[in-house]
Design an enzyme around this catalytic site. Structure first.
Site, PDB file in Angstrom:
ATOM      1  N   LYS A 100       0.805  -1.242   0.000  1.00 56.78           N
ATOM      2  CA  LYS A 100       0.000   0.000   0.000  1.00 56.78           C
ATOM      3  C   LYS A 100       0.831   1.283   0.000  1.00 56.78           C
ATOM      4  CE  LYS A 100      -3.351  -1.032  -0.625  1.00 56.78           C
ATOM      5  NZ  LYS A 100      -3.606  -1.662  -1.974  1.00 56.78           N
ATOM      6  N   SER A 101       2.060   1.162  -0.469  1.00 58.05           N
ATOM      7  CA  SER A 101       2.962   2.328  -0.468  1.00 58.05           C
ATOM      8  C   SER A 101       3.114   2.977  -1.845  1.00 58.05           C
ATOM      9  CB  SER A 101       4.355   1.905   0.013  1.00 58.05           C
ATOM     10  OG  SER A 101       4.287   1.353   1.288  1.00 58.05           O
ATOM     11  N   GLY A 102       2.391   2.450  -2.845  1.00 56.43           N
ATOM     12  CA  GLY A 102       2.528   3.003  -4.194  1.00 56.43           C
ATOM     13  C   GLY A 102       3.236   2.045  -5.142  1.00 56.43           C
TER      14      GLY A 102
ATOM     15  N   TRP B 175       1.945   2.213  -8.718  1.00 58.20           N
ATOM     16  CA  TRP B 175       2.394   3.480  -9.303  1.00 58.20           C
ATOM     17  C   TRP B 175       3.822   3.329  -9.837  1.00 58.20           C
ATOM     18  CZ3 TRP B 175       2.170   8.818  -6.242  1.00 58.20           C
ATOM     19  CH2 TRP B 175       2.175   9.866  -7.173  1.00 58.20           C
TER      20      TRP B 175
ATOM     21  N   HIS C 138       7.534  -7.320  -1.776  1.00 59.83           N
ATOM     22  CA  HIS C 138       7.232  -6.705  -0.478  1.00 59.83           C
ATOM     23  C   HIS C 138       8.057  -7.383   0.622  1.00 59.83           C
ATOM     24  CE1 HIS C 138       3.840  -4.659  -2.207  1.00 59.83           C
ATOM     25  NE2 HIS C 138       3.052  -5.710  -2.284  1.00 59.83           N
TER      26      HIS C 138
ATOM     27  N   ARG D 118      -7.575   4.003  -4.934  1.00 54.01           N
ATOM     28  CA  ARG D 118      -8.731   4.469  -4.166  1.00 54.01           C
ATOM     29  C   ARG D 118      -8.834   5.986  -4.219  1.00 54.01           C
ATOM     30  NH1 ARG D 118      -9.399   6.106   1.211  1.00 54.01           N
ATOM     31  NH2 ARG D 118      -7.125   6.170   1.297  1.00 54.01           N
TER      32      ARG D 118
ATOM     33  N   GLY E  53      -5.592   8.061  -3.695  1.00 51.44           N
ATOM     34  CA  GLY E  53      -4.295   8.509  -4.191  1.00 51.44           C
ATOM     35  C   GLY E  53      -3.857   9.856  -3.646  1.00 51.44           C
TER      36      GLY E  53
HETATM   37  P1  A3P Z   1      -4.896   4.894  -1.378  1.00 47.61           P
HETATM   38  O1  A3P Z   1      -5.562   3.627  -0.949  1.00 47.61           O
HETATM   39  O2  A3P Z   1      -4.535   5.767  -0.223  1.00 47.61           O
HETATM   40  O3  A3P Z   1      -5.666   5.630  -2.420  1.00 47.61           O
HETATM   41  P2  A3P Z   1      -0.014  -0.269  -3.700  1.00 47.61           P
HETATM   42  O4  A3P Z   1       0.097  -0.155  -5.185  1.00 47.61           O
HETATM   43  O5  A3P Z   1       1.304  -0.443  -3.005  1.00 47.61           O
HETATM   44  O6  A3P Z   1      -1.034  -1.282  -3.315  1.00 47.61           O
HETATM   45  O7  A3P Z   1      -0.518   1.148  -3.156  1.00 47.61           O
HETATM   46  C1  A3P Z   1      -1.815   1.593  -3.413  1.00 47.61           C
HETATM   47  C2  A3P Z   1      -1.909   3.055  -3.029  1.00 47.61           C
HETATM   48  O8  A3P Z   1      -1.157   3.845  -3.992  1.00 47.61           O
HETATM   49  C3  A3P Z   1      -3.349   3.543  -3.095  1.00 47.61           C
HETATM   50  O9  A3P Z   1      -3.508   4.517  -2.039  1.00 47.61           O
HETATM   51  C4  A3P Z   1      -3.392   4.173  -4.484  1.00 47.61           C
HETATM   52  O10 A3P Z   1      -4.435   5.078  -4.677  1.00 47.61           O
HETATM   53  C5  A3P Z   1      -2.025   4.823  -4.550  1.00 47.61           C
HETATM   54  N1  A3P Z   1      -1.638   5.120  -5.961  1.00 47.61           N
HETATM   55  C6  A3P Z   1      -1.469   4.230  -6.970  1.00 47.61           C
HETATM   56  N2  A3P Z   1      -1.213   4.888  -8.120  1.00 47.61           N
HETATM   57  C7  A3P Z   1      -1.215   6.206  -7.827  1.00 47.61           C
HETATM   58  C8  A3P Z   1      -1.018   7.400  -8.601  1.00 47.61           C
HETATM   59  N3  A3P Z   1      -0.799   7.371  -9.908  1.00 47.61           N
HETATM   60  N4  A3P Z   1      -1.097   8.588  -7.955  1.00 47.61           N
HETATM   61  C9  A3P Z   1      -1.327   8.652  -6.629  1.00 47.61           C
HETATM   62  N5  A3P Z   1      -1.521   7.556  -5.843  1.00 47.61           N
HETATM   63  C10 A3P Z   1      -1.476   6.350  -6.443  1.00 47.61           C
END
Ligand code: A3P
Length: 290
Positions: A46-48, A51, A101, A250, A252
């Site tokens: 859940k750290s991005g 992304w 992870h 969700r 972001g």
């Molecule tokens: P939130 O649940 O706070 O929205 P992972 O990919 O490690 O599972 O992390 C998911 C988190 O990264 C989610 O956070 C998601 O929205 C955020 N995320 C993924 N892509 C993103 C982007 N392009 N810009 C901003 N946040 C992003």
């Protein structure tokens, strides 16, 4: 601790046996061959992670979204600890993109003597808790926790998949003096996405034109990624993934924890954070600056 039975522990680290290759991880730690040209994305969940996978995929395709549109995440940059990944990794061509992870003590040993590049993405742990709560509140992981308090307590106790965030980040940060290791925060990506993409290109030795960088930035934006994810027919090779597809991207944003933590939770968290992190350079973590 209701969820203890749902996990299987590998050297004390809780994992989900339906997803993670718990039987193989210890062997992989000895046998998996990390190659010098590998590029590894290392994150706590859940750290991005998604992304960064899209950012790297787009850098390697010079901003052209064809690859990210047509090939799912788990084939472009397989999570090495996930069941079935080894077969996919065998068919990857160099340079391989890999994701993980795993905490440092479970990661393949060959990495530590290789020239492989690793990009470690870290995020405000408070926002990780909120993101994790939503991720587990419905769909295939809903049985792990019943409510926000359980996710919060589980996170503080390290009773969540991949264990303690504090140990995870401290373990990987011990690599930060290596020239093949890049530490990036989710918050820094938010603050100046263009500059972050340029920094990542430089680390990877990829020279992209301004136009190509603009394409990376555009095609890895939250809205564009979200739309792509909703249209992805192979998002995760599991049943009932519609909810996960919807929730993985969700909100972001940075700082959503302020909408969830009670005053008591904030104080409890801050106290533990100070205890666990006090010897680390605070400048590394821009949690409160955005
Ligand atoms: P939130 O649940 O706070 O929205 P992972 O990919 O490690 O599972 O992390 C998911 C988190 O990264 C989610 O956070 C998601 O929205 C955020 N995320 C993924 N892509 C993103 C982007 N392009 N810009 C901003 N946040 C992003």
């Amino acid at each position: 601790m209701e969820n203890t039975n749902k996990f299987k522990f590998v050297k004390g680290i809780p994992l989900i046996p339906e997803i993670h290759d718990v039987e193989e991880i210890e062997r992989m730690c000895d046998d998996f061959e990390v190659r010098d040209n590998d590029v590894i994305i290392m994150t706590y969940p859940k750290s991005g992670t998604h992304w960064m996978i899209d950012i790297l995929s787009l850098i390697y395709s010079k901003g052209d979204p064809t690859w990210v549109k047509s090939v799912p995440y788990w084939k472009r940059s397989p999570w090495i600890e996930v069941k079935g990944s080894i077969g996919i990794i065998k068919n990857q061509v160099d340079p391989r993109l890999l994701t993980s992870h795993l905490p440092i003590q479970l990661f393949p040993k060959s990495y530590f003597t290789s020239k492989a590049k690793m990009i470690c993405v870290a995020r405000n742990p408070r926002d990780i808790i909120v993101s994790l709560y939503h991720f587990c509140s419905q769909g295939p992981f809903h049985a792990l926790y019943s409510n926000f308090e359980q996710v919060f307590d589980g996170f503080l106790q390290g009773n969540v998949f991949f264990g303690s965030w504090f140990d995870h980040i401290k373990g990987w940060l011990s690599r930060r003096d290596s020239e093949n290791f890049l530490f990036v925060t989710y918050e820094e990506l938010h603050q100046d996405f263009m500059a972050s993409v340029k920094k990542i290109c430089q680390f990877l030795g990829k020279e992209l034109s301004e136009e190509e960088i603009n394409l990376v930035v555009e095609n890895a934006s939250f809205q564009v990624m979200k739309q792509r994810m909703l249209e992805d027919k192979e998002f995760i090779p599991m049943k009932n993934t519609e909810y996960l597809k919807m929730i993985t991207l969700r909100k972001g944003i940075c700082g959503d924890w302020k909408n969830y933590f009670t005053v008591t939770q904030m104080e409890t968290f801050n106290q533990l954070y100070q205890e666990k992190m006090n010897r680390l350079d605070q400048d590394l973590f821009p949690w409160d600056q955005c």
